[in-house]
Motif scaffolding. Structure first.
Motif, PDB file in Angstrom:
ATOM      1  N   TRP A  99       0.829  -1.201   0.000  1.00 42.41           N
ATOM      2  CA  TRP A  99       0.000   0.000   0.000  1.00 42.41           C
ATOM      3  C   TRP A  99       0.866   1.255   0.000  1.00 42.41           C
ATOM      4  O   TRP A  99       0.480   2.280  -0.563  1.00 42.41           O
ATOM      5  CB  TRP A  99      -0.929  -0.008   1.212  1.00 42.41           C
ATOM      6  CG  TRP A  99      -2.165  -0.812   1.007  1.00 42.41           C
ATOM      7  CD1 TRP A  99      -2.288  -2.179   1.110  1.00 42.41           C
ATOM      8  CD2 TRP A  99      -3.462  -0.319   0.658  1.00 42.41           C
ATOM      9  NE1 TRP A  99      -3.573  -2.562   0.836  1.00 42.41           N
ATOM     10  CE2 TRP A  99      -4.323  -1.441   0.570  1.00 42.41           C
ATOM     11  CE3 TRP A  99      -3.986   0.944   0.433  1.00 42.41           C
ATOM     12  CZ2 TRP A  99      -5.672  -1.312   0.256  1.00 42.41           C
ATOM     13  CZ3 TRP A  99      -5.331   1.080   0.119  1.00 42.41           C
ATOM     14  CH2 TRP A  99      -6.159  -0.041   0.023  1.00 42.41           C
ATOM     15  N   GLN A 100       2.030   1.165   0.604  1.00 38.30           N
ATOM     16  CA  GLN A 100       2.934   2.307   0.629  1.00 38.30           C
ATOM     17  C   GLN A 100       3.311   2.727  -0.791  1.00 38.30           C
ATOM     18  O   GLN A 100       3.500   3.914  -1.073  1.00 38.30           O
ATOM     19  CB  GLN A 100       4.195   1.950   1.414  1.00 38.30           C
ATOM     20  CG  GLN A 100       5.104   3.126   1.729  1.00 38.30           C
ATOM     21  CD  GLN A 100       4.495   4.089   2.726  1.00 38.30           C
ATOM     22  OE1 GLN A 100       4.053   3.679   3.785  1.00 38.30           O
ATOM     23  NE2 GLN A 100       4.469   5.370   2.393  1.00 38.30           N
ATOM     24  N   ASP A 101       3.373   1.768  -1.696  1.00 43.10           N
ATOM     25  CA  ASP A 101       3.722   2.064  -3.087  1.00 43.10           C
ATOM     26  C   ASP A 101       2.637   2.853  -3.818  1.00 43.10           C
ATOM     27  O   ASP A 101       2.880   3.354  -4.922  1.00 43.10           O
ATOM     28  CB  ASP A 101       3.981   0.763  -3.860  1.00 43.10           C
ATOM     29  CG  ASP A 101       5.247   0.060  -3.414  1.00 43.10           C
ATOM     30  OD1 ASP A 101       6.099   0.701  -2.779  1.00 43.10           O
ATOM     31  OD2 ASP A 101       5.364  -1.158  -3.697  1.00 43.10           O
ATOM     32  N   THR A 109       1.144   5.609  -2.788  1.00 39.55           N
ATOM     33  CA  THR A 109       1.000   6.973  -2.269  1.00 39.55           C
ATOM     34  C   THR A 109       1.597   8.036  -3.180  1.00 39.55           C
ATOM     35  O   THR A 109       1.419   9.226  -2.944  1.00 39.55           O
ATOM     36  CB  THR A 109       1.653   7.086  -0.877  1.00 39.55           C
ATOM     37  OG1 THR A 109       3.046   6.753  -0.984  1.00 39.55           O
ATOM     38  CG2 THR A 109       0.985   6.136   0.118  1.00 39.55           C
ATOM     39  N   TRP A 120      -0.208   7.697  -9.134  1.00 44.79           N
ATOM     40  CA  TRP A 120      -1.392   6.856  -9.005  1.00 44.79           C
ATOM     41  C   TRP A 120      -2.683   7.659  -8.906  1.00 44.79           C
ATOM     42  O   TRP A 120      -3.765   7.079  -8.759  1.00 44.79           O
ATOM     43  CB  TRP A 120      -1.251   5.945  -7.781  1.00 44.79           C
ATOM     44  CG  TRP A 120      -0.167   4.925  -7.944  1.00 44.79           C
ATOM     45  CD1 TRP A 120       1.092   4.974  -7.422  1.00 44.79           C
ATOM     46  CD2 TRP A 120      -0.237   3.730  -8.717  1.00 44.79           C
ATOM     47  NE1 TRP A 120       1.813   3.879  -7.812  1.00 44.79           N
ATOM     48  CE2 TRP A 120       1.024   3.095  -8.609  1.00 44.79           C
ATOM     49  CE3 TRP A 120      -1.232   3.132  -9.486  1.00 44.79           C
ATOM     50  CZ2 TRP A 120       1.295   1.895  -9.243  1.00 44.79           C
ATOM     51  CZ3 TRP A 120      -0.950   1.932 -10.115  1.00 44.79           C
ATOM     52  CH2 TRP A 120       0.296   1.322  -9.995  1.00 44.79           C
ATOM     53  N   SER A 121      -2.594   8.957  -9.017  1.00 45.06           N
ATOM     54  CA  SER A 121      -3.781   9.799  -8.878  1.00 45.06           C
ATOM     55  C   SER A 121      -4.826   9.446  -9.936  1.00 45.06           C
ATOM     56  O   SER A 121      -4.533   9.436 -11.141  1.00 45.06           O
ATOM     57  CB  SER A 121      -3.402  11.278  -8.999  1.00 45.06           C
ATOM     58  OG  SER A 121      -4.538  12.095  -8.884  1.00 45.06           O
ATOM     59  N   LEU A 139      -1.312   6.553   6.315  1.00 45.75           N
ATOM     60  CA  LEU A 139      -1.068   5.967   4.995  1.00 45.75           C
ATOM     61  C   LEU A 139      -2.328   6.025   4.148  1.00 45.75           C
ATOM     62  O   LEU A 139      -2.296   6.407   2.966  1.00 45.75           O
ATOM     63  CB  LEU A 139      -0.591   4.525   5.156  1.00 45.75           C
ATOM     64  CG  LEU A 139      -0.481   3.691   3.878  1.00 45.75           C
ATOM     65  CD1 LEU A 139       0.532   4.284   2.916  1.00 45.75           C
ATOM     66  CD2 LEU A 139      -0.125   2.243   4.223  1.00 45.75           C
ATOM     67  N   GLN A 168      -3.056   9.333   2.587  1.00 47.84           N
ATOM     68  CA  GLN A 168      -2.309   9.598   1.357  1.00 47.84           C
ATOM     69  C   GLN A 168      -2.955   8.896   0.163  1.00 47.84           C
ATOM     70  O   GLN A 168      -3.021   9.461  -0.932  1.00 47.84           O
ATOM     71  CB  GLN A 168      -0.862   9.110   1.523  1.00 47.84           C
ATOM     72  CG  GLN A 168      -0.068   9.859   2.581  1.00 47.84           C
ATOM     73  CD  GLN A 168       1.350   9.328   2.663  1.00 47.84           C
ATOM     74  OE1 GLN A 168       2.152   9.496   1.744  1.00 47.84           O
ATOM     75  NE2 GLN A 168       1.669   8.679   3.773  1.00 47.84           N
ATOM     76  N   VAL A 169      -3.445   7.675   0.387  1.00 47.71           N
ATOM     77  CA  VAL A 169      -4.123   6.952  -0.699  1.00 47.71           C
ATOM     78  C   VAL A 169      -5.427   7.654  -1.056  1.00 47.71           C
ATOM     79  O   VAL A 169      -5.786   7.775  -2.238  1.00 47.71           O
ATOM     80  CB  VAL A 169      -4.378   5.490  -0.289  1.00 47.71           C
ATOM     81  CG1 VAL A 169      -5.194   4.768  -1.358  1.00 47.71           C
ATOM     82  CG2 VAL A 169      -3.056   4.762  -0.054  1.00 47.71           C
ATOM     83  N   ARG A 198      -6.054  10.731  -1.045  1.00 44.79           N
ATOM     84  CA  ARG A 198      -5.771  11.925  -1.856  1.00 44.79           C
ATOM     85  C   ARG A 198      -5.575  11.589  -3.326  1.00 44.79           C
ATOM     86  O   ARG A 198      -5.544  12.486  -4.172  1.00 44.79           O
ATOM     87  CB  ARG A 198      -4.528  12.635  -1.321  1.00 44.79           C
ATOM     88  CG  ARG A 198      -4.729  13.230   0.078  1.00 44.79           C
ATOM     89  CD  ARG A 198      -3.549  14.080   0.527  1.00 44.79           C
ATOM     90  NE  ARG A 198      -3.672  14.394   1.928  1.00 44.79           N
ATOM     91  CZ  ARG A 198      -2.952  13.860   2.913  1.00 44.79           C
ATOM     92  NH1 ARG A 198      -2.014  12.967   2.614  1.00 44.79           N
ATOM     93  NH2 ARG A 198      -3.140  14.199   4.164  1.00 44.79           N
ATOM     94  N   GLN A 199      -5.451  10.289  -3.645  1.00 44.47           N
ATOM     95  CA  GLN A 199      -5.300   9.881  -5.044  1.00 44.47           C
ATOM     96  C   GLN A 199      -6.641   9.846  -5.769  1.00 44.47           C
ATOM     97  O   GLN A 199      -6.683   9.488  -6.951  1.00 44.47           O
ATOM     98  CB  GLN A 199      -4.652   8.483  -5.112  1.00 44.47           C
ATOM     99  CG  GLN A 199      -3.374   8.320  -4.314  1.00 44.47           C
ATOM    100  CD  GLN A 199      -2.227   9.101  -4.904  1.00 44.47           C
ATOM    101  OE1 GLN A 199      -2.418  10.124  -5.560  1.00 44.47           O
ATOM    102  NE2 GLN A 199      -1.009   8.642  -4.681  1.00 44.47           N
ATOM    103  N   GLU A 234     -11.338  13.507   1.646  1.00 48.82           N
ATOM    104  CA  GLU A 234     -10.275  13.699   0.640  1.00 48.82           C
ATOM    105  C   GLU A 234     -10.859  13.817  -0.749  1.00 48.82           C
ATOM    106  O   GLU A 234     -10.380  14.595  -1.583  1.00 48.82           O
ATOM    107  CB  GLU A 234      -9.262  12.550   0.724  1.00 48.82           C
ATOM    108  CG  GLU A 234      -8.498  12.468   2.038  1.00 48.82           C
ATOM    109  CD  GLU A 234      -7.653  13.705   2.305  1.00 48.82           C
ATOM    110  OE1 GLU A 234      -7.379  14.465   1.366  1.00 48.82           O
ATOM    111  OE2 GLU A 234      -7.262  13.912   3.462  1.00 48.82           O
TER     112      GLU A 234
END
Length: 301
Positions: A122-124, A126, A130-131, A163, A166-167, A169-170, A297
């Motif tokens: 999942w960190q990948d 952010t 990926w937006s 985390l 941040q996802v 926000r995509q 978000e």
């Protein structure tokens, strides 16, 4: 001829295989009602599930609601040899013959075309690349979505929310099932779909370019539980049906769909069981927090 009425939130393809095996085993047709995890549990709570006999698999975090226990009968006629103690309720009202597994689904050719590495966590997800290119299931409606959420909280603790912010926000697309994110990938609307191995395995059979992996920071599986309805006039046949779910033939089907099977190694390596009781108790609060985060978000994106 008498028939068994089964309810389930499993995927359609695997259900077809299980029902074929059960029908042959008990010599009786099985009528199936399949719906999402949240809808299935809502029907049980409201009494609108009808006169079902057999619960043919749903998420443990959903079924462990104490308000549902009275609807389930003790499975006195089933032999549970080979299952770990934790996979059988202390009152024998349910058992887990398999566990479903979180997955990322993607087309590596598309990622290569876009200059992206295959995400393994999942960190990948952010980064800004990926937006608008992620498809997620809502944990309040989808068992797959709640499995990912629970696994992330097990891995990161409360830091998982940062985390997920941040996802969020995509601006991902959100759905209520494990299959819709895969369809978004197939149709080119997303580059990555968050799902479970059962749906991903079936999709990869239909679309050979698709691949799936278990995220490194969500390496938990959730028990998939089975039960019979208290008061069912077909209880003896229903227990025979569930006994078949503990056979090597049933286990082989589960393995083909990427599930965890007790006593068998998983091709993705070691996976930890999701603490289902805690996850069940915390589900409503967690899902509210997830909804607030992703709604905020999306609105501000």
């Amino acid at each position: 001829m008498t028939e068994l009425n089964a309810i389930s939130s499993m995927e359609h393809a695997e259900l077809a295989e299980f029902i074929a095996g059960i029908s042959q085993h008990i010599g009786m047709p099985v009528r199936l009602t399949r719906c999402s995890t949240s809808e299935l549990i809502e029907r049980l709570h409201s009494g609108s599930a009808g006169a079902w006999d057999l619960l043919l698999g749903t998420a443990a975090t959903a079924l462990l609601d104490p308000g549902l226990a009275w609807q389930l009968m003790p499975l006195t006629d089933i032999e549970f040899a080979g299952l770990p103690d934790a996979a059988v309720a202390t009152d024998r009202r349910w058992f887990a013959a398999s566990g479903f597994v979180p997955a990322f689904c993607y087309d590596p050719k598309v990622l290569a075309r876009e200059g992206l590495a295959v995400p393994t966590s999942w960190q990948d997800l952010t980064g800004p690349e990926w937006s608008g290119r992620l498809a997620l299931p809502d944990p309040g409606r989808s068992g797959a979505g709640y499995l990912h959420l629970g696994a992330l909280l097990e891995h990161y603790g409360e830091q998982a929310w940062a985390l997920l912010a941040q996802v969020a926000r995509q601006d991902p697309s959100i759905s209520g099932s494990s299959t819709a994110p895969i369809e978004a990938v197939v149709q080119g609307q997303a580059w990555l779909g968050v799902t479970v191995s059962t749906a991903a395995t079936r999709a990869a059979e239909q679309h050979p370019d698709l691949r799936w992996c278990v995220p490194e920071d969500a390496r938990c599986y959730e028990d998939e539980v089975f039960a019979c309805r208290a008061g069912s006039p077909n209880a003896a046949y229903a227990q025979q049906a569930l006994q078949w779910m503990l056979t090597p033939a049933a286990a082989a089907i589960s393995q083909r769909y990427g599930k965890v099977v007790p006593g068998q190694a998983h091709p993705s390596g070691t996976l930890q069981p999701l603490p289902a009781l805690q996850a069940s108790r915390d589900k409503a609060a967690r899902c509210r927090q997830w909804q607030a985060l992703f709604s905020r978000e999306t609105a501000h994106g």
